[in-house]
Scaffold this motif. Structure first.
Motif, mmCIF file in Angstrom:
data_model
loop_
_atom_site.group_PDB
_atom_site.id
_atom_site.type_symbol
_atom_site.label_atom_id
_atom_site.label_comp_id
_atom_site.label_asym_id
_atom_site.label_seq_id
_atom_site.Cartn_x
_atom_site.Cartn_y
_atom_site.Cartn_z
ATOM 1 N N ILE A 9 0.837 -1.205 0.000
ATOM 2 C CA ILE A 9 0.000 0.000 0.000
ATOM 3 C C ILE A 9 0.870 1.252 0.000
ATOM 4 O O ILE A 9 0.595 2.232 -0.705
ATOM 5 C CB ILE A 9 -0.957 -0.017 1.205
ATOM 6 C CG1 ILE A 9 -1.973 -1.143 1.054
ATOM 7 C CG2 ILE A 9 -1.673 1.322 1.348
ATOM 8 C CD1 ILE A 9 -2.890 -1.308 2.245
ATOM 9 N N LYS A 22 2.305 1.880 -3.391
ATOM 10 C CA LYS A 22 1.308 2.347 -4.351
ATOM 11 C C LYS A 22 0.986 3.815 -4.121
ATOM 12 O O LYS A 22 0.912 4.611 -5.085
ATOM 13 C CB LYS A 22 0.040 1.501 -4.230
ATOM 14 C CG LYS A 22 -1.066 1.986 -5.171
ATOM 15 C CD LYS A 22 -2.288 1.124 -5.112
ATOM 16 C CE LYS A 22 -3.358 1.669 -6.065
ATOM 17 N NZ LYS A 22 -4.561 0.829 -6.100
ATOM 18 N N THR A 23 0.775 4.202 -2.880
ATOM 19 C CA THR A 23 0.415 5.595 -2.591
ATOM 20 C C THR A 23 1.555 6.563 -2.886
ATOM 21 O O THR A 23 1.325 7.728 -3.212
ATOM 22 C CB THR A 23 -0.006 5.733 -1.111
ATOM 23 O OG1 THR A 23 1.035 5.223 -0.272
ATOM 24 C CG2 THR A 23 -1.274 4.959 -0.830
ATOM 25 N N ARG A 36 3.681 6.171 -5.346
ATOM 26 C CA ARG A 36 3.987 6.031 -6.775
ATOM 27 C C ARG A 36 5.270 5.253 -7.029
ATOM 28 O O ARG A 36 5.719 5.154 -8.175
ATOM 29 C CB ARG A 36 4.100 7.407 -7.461
ATOM 30 C CG ARG A 36 2.839 8.242 -7.378
ATOM 31 C CD ARG A 36 1.740 7.652 -8.228
ATOM 32 N NE ARG A 36 0.551 8.489 -8.220
ATOM 33 C CZ ARG A 36 -0.545 8.235 -8.947
ATOM 34 N NH1 ARG A 36 -0.569 7.169 -9.714
ATOM 35 N NH2 ARG A 36 -1.588 9.024 -8.868
ATOM 36 N N CYS A 71 -5.624 -1.402 -3.045
ATOM 37 C CA CYS A 71 -6.137 -0.462 -2.047
ATOM 38 C C CYS A 71 -5.217 0.749 -1.944
ATOM 39 O O CYS A 71 -3.993 0.627 -2.047
ATOM 40 C CB CYS A 71 -6.273 -1.138 -0.685
ATOM 41 S SG CYS A 71 -7.385 -2.576 -0.689
ATOM 42 N N SER A 72 -5.825 1.901 -1.712
ATOM 43 C CA SER A 72 -5.051 3.139 -1.603
ATOM 44 C C SER A 72 -4.661 3.453 -0.168
ATOM 45 O O SER A 72 -3.784 4.282 0.062
ATOM 46 C CB SER A 72 -5.851 4.311 -2.186
ATOM 47 O OG SER A 72 -6.148 4.057 -3.547
ATOM 48 N N ASP A 73 -5.315 2.840 0.806
ATOM 49 C CA ASP A 73 -4.958 3.034 2.212
ATOM 50 C C ASP A 73 -5.481 1.843 3.016
ATOM 51 O O ASP A 73 -6.207 0.992 2.505
ATOM 52 C CB ASP A 73 -5.523 4.349 2.757
ATOM 53 C CG ASP A 73 -7.014 4.510 2.486
ATOM 54 O OD1 ASP A 73 -7.752 3.531 2.727
ATOM 55 O OD2 ASP A 73 -7.428 5.587 2.035
ATOM 56 N N GLU A 119 -9.304 1.120 3.212
ATOM 57 C CA GLU A 119 -9.955 0.413 2.112
ATOM 58 C C GLU A 119 -9.829 -1.095 2.253
ATOM 59 O O GLU A 119 -10.708 -1.848 1.842
ATOM 60 C CB GLU A 119 -9.361 0.853 0.778
ATOM 61 C CG GLU A 119 -9.800 2.234 0.345
ATOM 62 C CD GLU A 119 -9.363 2.538 -1.083
ATOM 63 O OE1 GLU A 119 -8.941 1.583 -1.784
ATOM 64 O OE2 GLU A 119 -9.436 3.694 -1.487
ATOM 65 N N GLU A 167 -6.059 3.739 -10.402
ATOM 66 C CA GLU A 167 -6.216 5.011 -9.699
ATOM 67 C C GLU A 167 -7.127 4.813 -8.497
ATOM 68 O O GLU A 167 -7.800 3.790 -8.378
ATOM 69 C CB GLU A 167 -6.800 6.065 -10.655
ATOM 70 C CG GLU A 167 -5.886 6.430 -11.802
ATOM 71 C CD GLU A 167 -4.601 7.114 -11.334
ATOM 72 O OE1 GLU A 167 -4.623 7.743 -10.250
ATOM 73 O OE2 GLU A 167 -3.582 7.001 -12.037
ATOM 74 N N ARG A 168 -7.133 5.788 -7.632
ATOM 75 C CA ARG A 168 -7.905 5.659 -6.398
ATOM 76 C C ARG A 168 -9.361 5.326 -6.720
ATOM 77 O O ARG A 168 -10.102 6.133 -7.255
ATOM 78 C CB ARG A 168 -7.820 6.948 -5.589
ATOM 79 C CG ARG A 168 -8.420 6.817 -4.199
ATOM 80 C CD ARG A 168 -8.205 8.076 -3.380
ATOM 81 N NE ARG A 168 -8.724 7.882 -2.033
ATOM 82 C CZ ARG A 168 -8.037 7.394 -1.017
ATOM 83 N NH1 ARG A 168 -6.778 7.046 -1.203
ATOM 84 N NH2 ARG A 168 -8.573 7.252 0.167
#
Length: 500
Positions: free
Chosen positions: A299, A302-303, A305, A390-392, A395, A483-484
């Motif tokens: 995670i 991903k957040t 980048r 998942c972005s965080d 999620e 994307e989110r």
């Protein structure tokens, strides 16, 4: 091949450096063993102080567990008085047992509202056999107050020994003349001056006398060719005289030998089951905390980048392999730290208590590393795939929470059951359900299968791991580039089904 190995190893080393530099990792690495090991060390240390070194640890644990169960039962329902019956008649004791079943059947139907199909004694007997140890839910049943031991045709010398060893509180003698004369019955128990215990013994005596009277009344009615409904009272009163015995050291030593033999005759000793507990605790940490590291690190990449940059230069499978293997190494560092922190004092106490040979059996250690690694890799790949979508952390709760609940409230209790019954059919069956195979094989540490079956399970788990890895990478790549956006289980299945 060399290039792929270089990429995977580089990512794995990067993952290790990133994790071990954090204060959180070292905080939990040092805190977990203290929290988990401290109660175990206290128990083992108490055994070292209170137990003779030469005493059989199986007997020690058996006595301790049975004492713990009896203490709680006593607090909830009062002490259950166990008794035996020496029957010199043809079948009067079996008739008494039938009267006990009738009495309990009536209590179930009229006091607890059991359905009408329970009104037959045979139905109650089937229920009693299947219900096992859960009679405490029905406190009015006589089984929560008095119970006859299972053994039959036991000589009177052995019965006296059982009384001295507190296996039973007493025994009833039903002489052959009782059927014709209503006389000669005896109730033998240890001499006591405690008013509360004497009251319970008198209660047991009166209860068994009344049931014996009913059984004898039924027998006389059959001989006369009439039913007990026609004659409410056939003027039969069975009463038992009381005999008492005094403790003797000789009897205690014989009883101790008999009890020890019965404990040691078990297919899986209690010490073996206790020795499997540390392996199950370590697996819980590896399975839960270890694989969760893969989720959080994915995670974070991903957040920030970073994941997109890595995917543009490295193929997704190598990236995922490197992340999972890197976290395997991180868990290995944590395990090594735990050995240094608590390993030496634990081994010292175990050596004195006699458990070290059980815990450090090479087969147990090898089994833990094989299937513990399988467990981490399997759930590590799944968590890597989940983290990529998942972005965080919030999620992940929507997607992962159902699986977490199943793990803690379904899988974990089943693993505890397998730990207590490692040689059961249930334990063997669950070992054939991957990826749960890895979890239940560690829970079966006390009773591992034969080598051919063991190798088959290793092959089964290895094949399952390859399938999980293949499925996870199908989710991992589109998940990192996504994307989110809220992702549910249906979206995950779409990722798996899309062409590679």
């Amino acid at each position: 091949m060399k290039h792929r190995f270089r990429v995977v190893s580089t990512i794995a080393i990067r993952e290790v450096r990133t994790v071990i530099r954090t204060k959180t990792f070292w905080f939990f690495t040092l805190l977990y063993p203290i929290l988990l090991a401290l109660p175990v060390l206290v128990i083992v240390g108490s055994m070292v102080v209170l137990v003779d070194v030469d005493e059989d640890v199986n007997v020690v644990f058996a006595d301790g567990i049975e004492s713990f169960k009896e203490e709680w039962r006593f607090l909830l329902r009062g002490q259950i008085l166990k008794y035996a019956v020496l029957d010199e008649t043809a079948d009067l004791s079996s008739r008494v047992r039938n009267q006990i079943d009738r009495q309990n059947k009536d209590i179930l139907v009229f006091e607890y509202g059991r359905p009408r199909e329970s009104r037959m004694v045979e139905n109650y007997q089937d229920w009693r056999e299947s219900f096992g140890p859960y009679f405490d839910y029905y406190p009015k049943l006589s089984l929560n107050h008095f119970r006859e031991v299972d053994e039959t045709d036991v000589p009177i010398e052995t019965l006296n020994t059982w009384i001295l060893q507190d296996k039973i509180v007493g025994y009833f003698v039903l002489p052959e003349s009782l059927v014709d004369t209503n006389k000669g019955a005896r109730f033998v128990h240890r001499k006591t001056t405690q008013a509360s215990m004497l009251s319970r013994l008198n209660e047991l005596k009166s209860w068994y006398e009344s049931l014996t009277t009913l059984a004898l009344k039924e027998l006389r009615a059959e001989e006369m060719g009439v039913s007990t409904e026609q004659f409410e009272d056939l003027m039969i009163r069975v009463s038992a005289d009381i005999d008492t015995i005094v403790s003797s050291n000789a009897g205690q030593s014989v009883g101790s030998t008999t009890e020890q033999q019965s404990i040691n005759s078990s297919s899986v000793s209690i010490a073996e089951k206790v020795a499997a507990v540390p392996y199950l605790l370590l697996l819980a940490l590896v399975w839960g905390s270890g694989s969760y590291l893969v989720l959080t690190s994915t995670i974070e990449e991903k957040t920030s980048r970073v994941g997109e940059m890595l995917v543009s230069n490295v193929d997704p499978l190598s990236l995922m392999d490197g992340k999972v293997i890197g976290n395997v190494l991180v868990v290995g560092i944590a395990l090594l730290t735990w050995v240094v922190v608590i390993g030496l004092p634990s081994l010292g106490l175990l050596a004195v208590s006699g458990l070290v040979n059980y815990v450090l059996d090479p087969h147990k250690v090898l089994n833990f590393f094989i299937f513990g690694t399988f467990a981490f890799l399997s759930f590590g790949y799944l968590n890597a795939a989940l983290g990529s979508t998942c972005s965080d952390i919030k999620e992940t709760l929507y997607v992962n929470q159902p699986f977490v609940l199943i793990a803690f409230f379904v899988v974990l209790p089943m693993m505890v059951f397998v730990l207590l019954h490692p040689d059961s059919v249930f334990a063997s069956t669950m070992s054939f359900i991957p990826p749960l195979t890895a979890l239940f094989m560690v829970a079966r540490t006390a009773a591992l299968p034969d080598l051919p079956m063991y190798l088959f399970l290793v092959l089964l788990m290895g094949s399952s791991l390859l399938l999980i890895r293949h499925v996870s990478v199908r989710i991992f790549l589109p998940g990192l580039l996504l994307e989110r956006k809220f992702v549910n289980l249906i979206t995950l299945f779409k990722f798996v089904r899309q062409p590679k």
